[in-house]
Design a protein around this motif. Structure first.
Motif, PDB file in Angstrom:
ATOM      1  N   ALA A 592       0.833  -1.209   0.000  1.00 21.04           N
ATOM      2  CA  ALA A 592       0.000   0.000   0.000  1.00 21.04           C
ATOM      3  C   ALA A 592       0.865   1.255   0.000  1.00 21.04           C
ATOM      4  N   TRP A 593       1.959   1.251   0.762  1.00 20.24           N
ATOM      5  CA  TRP A 593       2.842   2.415   0.773  1.00 20.24           C
ATOM      6  C   TRP A 593       3.495   2.623  -0.590  1.00 20.24           C
ATOM      7  N   LEU A 594       3.827   1.538  -1.274  1.00 19.02           N
ATOM      8  CA  LEU A 594       4.382   1.675  -2.625  1.00 19.02           C
ATOM      9  C   LEU A 594       3.336   2.231  -3.587  1.00 19.02           C
ATOM     10  N   LEU A 595       2.086   1.812  -3.416  1.00 19.11           N
ATOM     11  CA  LEU A 595       1.009   2.363  -4.246  1.00 19.11           C
ATOM     12  C   LEU A 595       0.858   3.863  -4.002  1.00 19.11           C
ATOM     13  N   VAL A 596       0.974   4.271  -2.732  1.00 17.90           N
ATOM     14  CA  VAL A 596       0.874   5.696  -2.402  1.00 17.90           C
ATOM     15  C   VAL A 596       2.007   6.479  -3.056  1.00 17.90           C
ATOM     16  N   ALA A 597       3.242   5.972  -2.938  1.00 20.48           N
ATOM     17  CA  ALA A 597       4.394   6.665  -3.529  1.00 20.48           C
ATOM     18  C   ALA A 597       4.259   6.760  -5.043  1.00 20.48           C
ATOM     19  N   SER A 598       3.806   5.671  -5.664  1.00 21.92           N
ATOM     20  CA  SER A 598       3.620   5.672  -7.117  1.00 21.92           C
ATOM     21  C   SER A 598       2.537   6.658  -7.526  1.00 21.92           C
ATOM     22  N   PHE A 599       1.434   6.672  -6.790  1.00 23.00           N
ATOM     23  CA  PHE A 599       0.333   7.576  -7.117  1.00 23.00           C
ATOM     24  C   PHE A 599       0.771   9.032  -6.995  1.00 23.00           C
ATOM     25  N   CYS A 600       1.490   9.355  -5.923  1.00 25.68           N
ATOM     26  CA  CYS A 600       1.897  10.744  -5.701  1.00 25.68           C
ATOM     27  C   CYS A 600       2.778  11.253  -6.829  1.00 25.68           C
ATOM     28  N   THR A 601       3.713  10.436  -7.300  1.00 26.02           N
ATOM     29  CA  THR A 601       4.586  10.898  -8.379  1.00 26.02           C
ATOM     30  C   THR A 601       3.855  10.933  -9.714  1.00 26.02           C
ATOM     31  N   ARG A 602       2.935  10.012  -9.908  1.00 25.62           N
ATOM     32  CA  ARG A 602       2.191   9.986 -11.176  1.00 25.62           C
ATOM     33  C   ARG A 602       1.202  11.137 -11.250  1.00 25.62           C
ATOM     34  N   GLU A 603       0.432  11.347 -10.184  1.00 24.43           N
ATOM     35  CA  GLU A 603      -0.583  12.399 -10.197  1.00 24.43           C
ATOM     36  C   GLU A 603      -0.001  13.763  -9.871  1.00 24.43           C
ATOM     37  N   GLY A 604       1.188  13.782  -9.241  1.00 25.65           N
ATOM     38  CA  GLY A 604       1.819  15.063  -8.951  1.00 25.65           C
ATOM     39  C   GLY A 604       2.250  15.790 -10.204  1.00 25.65           C
ATOM     40  N   GLY A 605       2.455  15.043 -11.268  1.00 19.90           N
ATOM     41  CA  GLY A 605       2.798  15.669 -12.544  1.00 19.90           C
ATOM     42  C   GLY A 605       1.956  15.054 -13.632  1.00 19.90           C
ATOM     43  N   ALA A 606       0.648  15.253 -13.526  1.00 12.56           N
ATOM     44  CA  ALA A 606      -0.292  14.622 -14.456  1.00 12.56           C
ATOM     45  C   ALA A 606       0.040  15.003 -15.887  1.00 12.56           C
ATOM     46  N   GLU A 607      -0.068  14.023 -16.762  1.00 15.00           N
ATOM     47  CA  GLU A 607       0.232  14.278 -18.174  1.00 15.00           C
ATOM     48  C   GLU A 607      -1.058  14.429 -18.971  1.00 15.00           C
TER      49      GLU A 607
END
Length: 607
Positions: A592-607
């Motif tokens: 779950a923590w890896l999912l959170v880290a992945s989500f933050c970087t992906r959505e932090g710079g939405a393409e």
């Protein structure tokens, strides 16, 4: 005659702060409650009372509960004076809103009756006073606390009938209306006289006396919208790397006829060098349509004008290589066992020192959130904190991974901000006398600690629901053995939410390392999803090494061979599983923590 200890509280906190549809409402409610508390405390001082907690009345945010030492023969008089002062402070701010509304759509006797009734019955005041006897301050505080809690359980507040259309913020009180216009028609008339920064058009937003005071009793747009917070990292890069393109987009937006607001640096201090005089919502392609602009801004631009604005925004996105994040975070923090720590203080001086350290933390927290992480504190008083924060920008994360950021560099990241706040809180109480710490029945001392809940939500998600998610996350953190934990709830617009929770120890390093690898593209987001799918199979009793081996295997498969060597992937996996073992995380929780880290970087710079 000995002095007495007076405990006094003002509520309801829900009505002042949590009833909100806009971030501005949250901020206004927080400021208003602090104003009321400050006036009540000053009234106690005028009756000869000495503030014990909080000790510093000058701090921007004050807790809604305070403790004073007062001559016993004046304790009740001081409490009554505080209650009167609180009511006066409530009405002072409300009067400003009343005058503003009268200038738009005058009220009548019906309007006035609703206004007075709601102000008369809003405040909930509780107090208890106990003489300081032979047992000293500590015994008096415990006795006063018991009496105070008993008083709170006895509801003394009159129930009143609230009929007609209900207000949009809390949904429980009557929306203001006149004898000629119902709640919908009245607020439609008001909306026609003010711009959409104050009120949604066409009567879709209806306010009661308290909501109207938040909306019309404070400076307009002094606080950023959640859309502005979500777009903060994008604005930071746009203002420093592509200022000409940002200015060109601002010109296109201005031609649409939308309202302007104070420069973004006035709303988000970390962005003081950026020029953007509009709401962050106008940095999203989906906002720049005729339909949305009419609904949200009350303007009807041409399709050609909207197309030109979308094109200028697209040029900015292409130059930066990303679009604004659609998500932001709401952070709530609350000191662990603070009631026990307050009760363990052996003298008024010790409690005053505790109060001073909490006030110092509140000041430091504002600097951390507002300046270092490009967020904005809503409330920081005592051991409670509420803040809005942006997600990390992947490009900035990559730069940090390749070298240390410059001194004072702004680096948006809600989770790292929470970790830094925890460190600041803990540091404030370093060296606190061990004999002044509360003790469990087995003799163990209770250290100072703080727990936090972080809700990551879409910027169009209802604010009240987002606040509820943050409070549920905080409650989850408080249920962890020993507390001192962070819980993160990610609410996506489609799909299952992600919930992660862990103690603070080692969290910053583990999350930061995973975030940087995802941001660099050194690890695929599939790493997190693959481990989330596999993790339940490793929950049965068995050797921890089995799951550690699975993490190493998946890390090797999901690494970018040009950016991460087999040795580096293996080292990351060992560090990650070592942290999980020391933190007592189950395989699903680590995933779950890896999912959170992945989500933050992906959505932090939405393409």
């Amino acid at each position: 005659m000995p002095d007495s200890l007076l405990i006094f509280s003002i509520g309801p906190v829900q009505g002042f702060i949590a009833e909100a549809r806009r971030a501005q409402d949250l901020w206004a409610g927080s400021i208003w409650l602090s104003e009321i508390t400050r006036e009540a405390l000053l009234a106690c001082q005028a009756q000869g009372a000495t503030p014990v907690y909080p000790a510093d009345l000058a701090q921007p945010s004050l807790p809604n509960r305070f403790v004073v030492r007062v001559p016993s023969d004046r304790a009740e008089q001081a409490a009554r004076a505080a209650e009167e002062a609180a009511q006066a402070a409530l009405r002072k701010r409300a009067r400003r809103a009343q005058q503003a509304l009268a200038g738009h759509v005058p009220g009548d006797d019906t309007w006035e009756a609703i206004w007075q009734r709601q102000l008369d019955h809003h405040l909930e005041v509780h107090w208890a006073a106990v003489p300081i006897g032979a047992g000293g301050y500590a015994d008096a505080h415990q006795a006063a606390s018991r009496t105070f809690e008993a008083a709170k359980r006895t509801r003394r507040f009159e129930q009143v009938l609230e009929d007609g259309f209900k207000d949009s913020l809390g949904g429980t009180r009557s929306a203001l209306r006149t004898g000629e216009m119902d709640g919908r028609a009245y607020w439609q008339a008001v909306a026609g006289k003010v711009n959409a920064s104050m009120l949604r058009p066409d009567g879709r937003e209806r306010l009661d006396a308290l909501g109207a005071s938040k909306r019309f009793g404070f400076e307009v747009q002094a606080f950023p919208s959640v859309s502005t917070v979500a777009a903060a990292a994008f604005l930071l890069r746009a203002g420093t790397e592509q200022p000409e393109l940002l200015a060109a987009h601002a010109q296109r937006v201005g031609r649409l006829g939308v309202f302007s607001v104070p420069q973004v640096g006035q709303r988000l201090p970390a962005l003081e060098a950026v020029t953007w005089p509009y709401d962050g919502d106008l940095l999203y392609q989906e906002t720049l349509t005729v339909k949305r602009l009419k609904a949200d801004y009350g303007v009807e631009p041409s399709e050609a004008g909207c197309a030109a604005a979308r094109a200028s925004l697209r040029a900015l996105e292409q130059a930066l290589g990303s679009a604004p994040s659609r998500y932001y975070a709401i952070l709530t923090m609350d000191g662990d066992a603070m009631g026990e720590h307050v009760s363990a203080c052996r003298s008024p001086e010790e409690l005053a020192e505790l109060s001073r350290r909490l006030a110092a933390f509140a000041q430091q927290a504002t600097q951390i959130v507002d300046r270092r992480y490009a967020g904005r504190v809503v409330y920081a008083g005592g051991d409670d904190l509420l803040a809005l924060l942006p997600l990390p920008d992947p490009e900035l994360a990559v730069r940090d991974a390749e070298g240390q950021p410059a001194e004072g560099a702004v680096r948006p990241d809600a989770i790292l901000a929470a970790c830094d706040l925890e460190r600041a809180f803990t540091a404030q109480f370093a060296g606190w006398p061990e004999e002044a710490l509360p003790r469990r029945r087995d003799g163990r001392t209770v250290p100072f600690g703080i727990s936090a809940g972080l809700a990551i939500v879409h910027h169009r998600y209802p604010l009240g629901a987002a606040l509820g998610a943050a409070h549920r996350a905080e409650k989850a953190a408080k249920t962890v053995a020993g507390k001192a934990a962070l819980a993160v709830h990610v609410l996506v617009r489609s799909g299952e939410p992600t919930e992660a929770c862990a103690h603070w120890q080692g969290l910053r390093e583990a999350y930061g390392q995973a975030r940087n690898l995802f941001a660099r593209g050194a690890l695929s987001p599939r790493l997190a999803h693959n481990l989330a799918e596999a993790a339940p199979a490793f929950c049965a009793p068995g050797p921890e090494e089995a799951f550690a081996a699975e993490v190493r295997r998946v890390a090797q498969r999901q690494r970018n061979r040009s950016k991460l060597s087999p040795e580096q992937a293996g080292e990351f996996a060992r560090h990650l599983t070592g942290w999980a073992a020391s933190a007592g995380l189950t395989p699903p929780m680590l995933a779950a923590w890896l999912l959170v880290a992945s989500f933050c970087t992906r959505e932090g710079g939405a393409e």
